[in-house]
Design a protein around this motif. Structure first.
Motif, PDB file in Angstrom:
ATOM      1  N   GLN A  50       0.831  -1.213   0.000  1.00 32.70           N
ATOM      2  CA  GLN A  50       0.000   0.000   0.000  1.00 32.70           C
ATOM      3  C   GLN A  50       0.861   1.257   0.000  1.00 32.70           C
ATOM      4  OE1 GLN A  50      -3.348   0.233  -0.451  1.00 32.70           O
ATOM      5  NE2 GLN A  50      -2.953   2.414  -0.631  1.00 32.70           N
ATOM      6  N   THR A  51       1.989   1.224   0.699  1.00 30.91           N
ATOM      7  CA  THR A  51       2.874   2.393   0.670  1.00 30.91           C
ATOM      8  C   THR A  51       3.455   2.598  -0.727  1.00 30.91           C
ATOM      9  OG1 THR A  51       4.739   1.067   1.443  1.00 30.91           O
ATOM     10  CG2 THR A  51       3.466   2.229   3.114  1.00 30.91           C
ATOM     11  N   GLU A  52       3.708   1.490  -1.449  1.00 31.58           N
ATOM     12  CA  GLU A  52       4.172   1.601  -2.834  1.00 31.58           C
ATOM     13  C   GLU A  52       3.100   2.239  -3.716  1.00 31.58           C
ATOM     14  OE1 GLU A  52       5.706  -1.815  -4.800  1.00 31.58           O
ATOM     15  OE2 GLU A  52       6.992  -2.369  -3.123  1.00 31.58           O
ATOM     16  N   ILE A  53       1.865   1.829  -3.529  1.00 33.07           N
ATOM     17  CA  ILE A  53       0.765   2.392  -4.311  1.00 33.07           C
ATOM     18  C   ILE A  53       0.654   3.893  -4.059  1.00 33.07           C
ATOM     19  CG2 ILE A  53      -1.750   2.423  -4.597  1.00 33.07           C
ATOM     20  CD1 ILE A  53      -1.685  -0.612  -3.995  1.00 33.07           C
ATOM     21  N   ASP A  54       0.758   4.302  -2.790  1.00 30.64           N
ATOM     22  CA  ASP A  54       0.693   5.728  -2.452  1.00 30.64           C
ATOM     23  C   ASP A  54       1.862   6.493  -3.066  1.00 30.64           C
ATOM     24  OD1 ASP A  54      -1.585   5.160  -1.013  1.00 30.64           O
ATOM     25  OD2 ASP A  54      -0.541   5.066   0.924  1.00 30.64           O
ATOM     26  N   ALA A  55       3.062   5.898  -3.030  1.00 28.56           N
ATOM     27  CA  ALA A  55       4.242   6.559  -3.594  1.00 28.56           C
ATOM     28  C   ALA A  55       4.120   6.698  -5.105  1.00 28.56           C
ATOM     29  CB  ALA A  55       5.506   5.783  -3.216  1.00 28.56           C
ATOM     30  N   GLU A  56       3.586   5.684  -5.774  1.00 31.20           N
ATOM     31  CA  GLU A  56       3.386   5.779  -7.217  1.00 31.20           C
ATOM     32  C   GLU A  56       2.344   6.842  -7.568  1.00 31.20           C
ATOM     33  OE1 GLU A  56       3.445   2.135  -9.744  1.00 31.20           O
ATOM     34  OE2 GLU A  56       3.509   1.133  -7.791  1.00 31.20           O
ATOM     35  N   ALA A  59       3.978  10.191  -7.380  1.00 26.64           N
ATOM     36  CA  ALA A  59       4.831  10.440  -8.544  1.00 26.64           C
ATOM     37  C   ALA A  59       3.998  10.802  -9.771  1.00 26.64           C
ATOM     38  CB  ALA A  59       5.699   9.215  -8.835  1.00 26.64           C
ATOM     39  N   ARG A  60       2.843  10.171  -9.934  1.00 29.02           N
ATOM     40  CA  ARG A  60       1.980  10.494 -11.073  1.00 29.02           C
ATOM     41  C   ARG A  60       1.370  11.889 -10.947  1.00 29.02           C
ATOM     42  NH1 ARG A  60       0.710   4.939 -11.104  1.00 29.02           N
ATOM     43  NH2 ARG A  60      -0.930   5.214  -9.579  1.00 29.02           N
ATOM     44  N   ASN A  61       1.216  12.367  -9.714  1.00 22.42           N
ATOM     45  CA  ASN A  61       0.617  13.678  -9.494  1.00 22.42           C
ATOM     46  C   ASN A  61       1.610  14.826  -9.643  1.00 22.42           C
ATOM     47  OD1 ASN A  61      -1.885  12.537  -9.038  1.00 22.42           O
ATOM     48  ND2 ASN A  61      -1.600  12.425  -6.831  1.00 22.42           N
ATOM     49  N   LEU A  62       2.884  14.520  -9.881  1.00 25.35           N
ATOM     50  CA  LEU A  62       3.868  15.574 -10.091  1.00 25.35           C
ATOM     51  C   LEU A  62       3.597  16.297 -11.405  1.00 25.35           C
ATOM     52  CD1 LEU A  62       7.194  13.760  -9.128  1.00 25.35           C
ATOM     53  CD2 LEU A  62       6.127  15.639  -7.900  1.00 25.35           C
ATOM     54  N   VAL A  63       4.033  17.543 -11.468  1.00 25.59           N
ATOM     55  CA  VAL A  63       3.934  18.282 -12.712  1.00 25.59           C
ATOM     56  C   VAL A  63       5.071  17.791 -13.607  1.00 25.59           C
ATOM     57  CG1 VAL A  63       4.059  20.558 -13.772  1.00 25.59           C
ATOM     58  CG2 VAL A  63       2.947  20.265 -11.553  1.00 25.59           C
ATOM     59  N   GLY A  64       4.732  17.247 -14.742  1.00 21.85           N
ATOM     60  CA  GLY A  64       5.731  16.657 -15.627  1.00 21.85           C
ATOM     61  C   GLY A  64       5.899  15.185 -15.310  1.00 21.85           C
ATOM     62  N   GLU A  65       6.661  14.495 -16.136  1.00 20.38           N
ATOM     63  CA  GLU A  65       6.858  13.067 -15.901  1.00 20.38           C
ATOM     64  C   GLU A  65       8.313  12.696 -16.152  1.00 20.38           C
ATOM     65  OE1 GLU A  65       5.667  11.027 -20.105  1.00 20.38           O
ATOM     66  OE2 GLU A  65       4.034  11.450 -18.716  1.00 20.38           O
ATOM     67  N   ILE A  66       8.704  11.566 -15.614  1.00 15.79           N
ATOM     68  CA  ILE A  66      10.050  11.050 -15.808  1.00 15.79           C
ATOM     69  C   ILE A  66      10.072  10.309 -17.138  1.00 15.79           C
ATOM     70  CG2 ILE A  66      11.794   9.485 -14.888  1.00 15.79           C
ATOM     71  CD1 ILE A  66      10.569   9.959 -12.114  1.00 15.79           C
ATOM     72  N   SER A  67      11.109  10.563 -17.911  1.00 13.35           N
ATOM     73  CA  SER A  67      11.243   9.866 -19.185  1.00 13.35           C
ATOM     74  C   SER A  67      12.658   9.326 -19.303  1.00 13.35           C
ATOM     75  CB  SER A  67      10.922  10.795 -20.352  1.00 13.35           C
ATOM     76  OG  SER A  67      11.853  11.858 -20.398  1.00 13.35           O
ATOM     77  N   GLY A  68      12.808   8.314 -20.134  1.00 17.14           N
ATOM     78  CA  GLY A  68      14.117   7.718 -20.335  1.00 17.14           C
ATOM     79  C   GLY A  68      14.341   7.391 -21.793  1.00 17.14           C
ATOM     80  N   LYS A  69      15.614   7.409 -22.190  1.00 14.54           N
ATOM     81  CA  LYS A  69      15.955   7.042 -23.563  1.00 14.54           C
ATOM     82  C   LYS A  69      17.375   6.500 -23.598  1.00 14.54           C
ATOM     83  CE  LYS A  69      17.571  11.586 -24.950  1.00 14.54           C
ATOM     84  NZ  LYS A  69      17.468  12.664 -25.905  1.00 14.54           N
ATOM     85  N   GLU A  85      17.561  18.663  -7.349  1.00 17.98           N
ATOM     86  CA  GLU A  85      18.634  17.732  -7.018  1.00 17.98           C
ATOM     87  C   GLU A  85      19.060  17.805  -5.564  1.00 17.98           C
ATOM     88  OE1 GLU A  85      22.477  19.472  -8.847  1.00 17.98           O
ATOM     89  OE2 GLU A  85      20.851  19.942 -10.214  1.00 17.98           O
ATOM     90  N   SER A  86      18.843  18.910  -4.889  1.00 20.75           N
ATOM     91  CA  SER A  86      19.350  19.046  -3.517  1.00 20.75           C
ATOM     92  C   SER A  86      18.395  18.494  -2.463  1.00 20.75           C
ATOM     93  CB  SER A  86      19.642  20.514  -3.226  1.00 20.75           C
ATOM     94  OG  SER A  86      18.449  21.258  -3.341  1.00 20.75           O
ATOM     95  N   THR A  87      17.095  18.539  -2.705  1.00 18.81           N
ATOM     96  CA  THR A  87      16.146  18.130  -1.671  1.00 18.81           C
ATOM     97  C   THR A  87      15.718  16.680  -1.764  1.00 18.81           C
ATOM     98  OG1 THR A  87      14.285  18.837  -3.011  1.00 18.81           O
ATOM     99  CG2 THR A  87      15.199  20.451  -1.471  1.00 18.81           C
ATOM    100  N   ASN A  88      16.102  15.994  -2.828  1.00 23.16           N
ATOM    101  CA  ASN A  88      15.634  14.625  -3.025  1.00 23.16           C
ATOM    102  C   ASN A  88      16.731  13.620  -2.711  1.00 23.16           C
ATOM    103  OD1 ASN A  88      12.872  14.888  -4.128  1.00 23.16           O
ATOM    104  ND2 ASN A  88      13.968  16.202  -5.548  1.00 23.16           N
ATOM    105  N   LYS A  89      16.352  12.610  -1.956  1.00 22.28           N
ATOM    106  CA  LYS A  89      17.254  11.520  -1.639  1.00 22.28           C
ATOM    107  C   LYS A  89      16.541  10.229  -2.009  1.00 22.28           C
ATOM    108  CE  LYS A  89      19.638  13.983   1.995  1.00 22.28           C
ATOM    109  NZ  LYS A  89      19.670  15.109   1.128  1.00 22.28           N
ATOM    110  N   GLU A 137       9.011  15.170   2.889  1.00 21.93           N
ATOM    111  CA  GLU A 137       7.625  15.108   3.325  1.00 21.93           C
ATOM    112  C   GLU A 137       6.891  13.920   2.711  1.00 21.93           C
ATOM    113  OE1 GLU A 137       5.854  18.811   2.289  1.00 21.93           O
ATOM    114  OE2 GLU A 137       7.368  19.974   3.350  1.00 21.93           O
ATOM    115  N   GLU A 138       7.011  13.770   1.414  1.00 21.84           N
ATOM    116  CA  GLU A 138       6.306  12.723   0.681  1.00 21.84           C
ATOM    117  C   GLU A 138       7.296  11.723   0.102  1.00 21.84           C
ATOM    118  OE1 GLU A 138       2.975  12.389   0.128  1.00 21.84           O
ATOM    119  OE2 GLU A 138       2.448  14.189   1.245  1.00 21.84           O
ATOM    120  N   GLU A 139       6.818  10.491  -0.067  1.00 22.37           N
ATOM    121  CA  GLU A 139       7.611   9.473  -0.746  1.00 22.37           C
ATOM    122  C   GLU A 139       7.066   9.299  -2.155  1.00 22.37           C
ATOM    123  OE1 GLU A 139       7.866   5.841   1.407  1.00 22.37           O
ATOM    124  OE2 GLU A 139       8.768   6.786   3.154  1.00 22.37           O
TER     125      GLU A 139
END
Length: 148
Positions: A50-56, A59-69, A85-89, A137-139
């Motif tokens: 359930q914590t994984e579901i909340d974390a996902e 992430a979906r509610n962020l403005v923009g999305e992660i992309s890879g290539k 880059e400074s606030t995220n671990k 604050e959030e995962e």
């Protein structure tokens, strides 16, 4: 001894059953065909699902999305500008479904808005990428299957 259709069918079925039995025994005992669990501690992981579901969801509610290539240097992940880059671990975990020995984890070290996973750590094929991070604050969690 007279040969007829009944004896032929019985012999064919016996040969087929012998072949199947041989394949089952070979696949079960040969180390080249070892079978790995998806995760070693699957029960504990299921309890934290359930914590994984909340974390996902976060992430979906962020403005923009992660992309890879794929690039000549490796796999380039591009993060939205809302992830600084400074606030995220966090960590980036790459899971190879076909071989557990190839799995690895790297710390989340964003430079600008990019993270490069070097080419020498990846081999061609399917990978599952899991990015977990927190802003204090959030995962957050991002999951994606990639083909390198």
């Amino acid at each position: 001894m007279k040969w007829n259709w009944g004896k032929g069918i019985v012999v064919a079925m016996a040969c087929f059953m012998g072949f199947i039995l041989y394949m089952v025994i070979t696949m079960s005992t040969d180390d080249n065909y070892s079978h790995d669990l998806v995760t070693e501690e699957y029960y504990a992981k299921e309890m934290a699902y359930q914590t994984e579901i909340d974390a996902e969801t976060n992430a979906r509610n962020l403005v923009g999305e992660i992309s890879g290539k794929r690039t000549p240097e490796g796999w380039l992940l591009t993060f939205p500008s809302s992830i600084s880059e400074s606030t995220n671990k966090g960590t980036v975990f790459l899971y190879r479904p076909s071989n557990q020995q190839l799995d690895f984890e790297v710390p989340l070290a964003i430079s600008g808005s990019n993270l490069l996973i070097p080419d020498n750590q990846l081999i061609d094929g399917r990978w599952n990428i899991i990015i977990e991070w927190t802003d204090g604050e959030e995962e957050y969690m991002y999951k994606k299957s990639i083909v390198y």
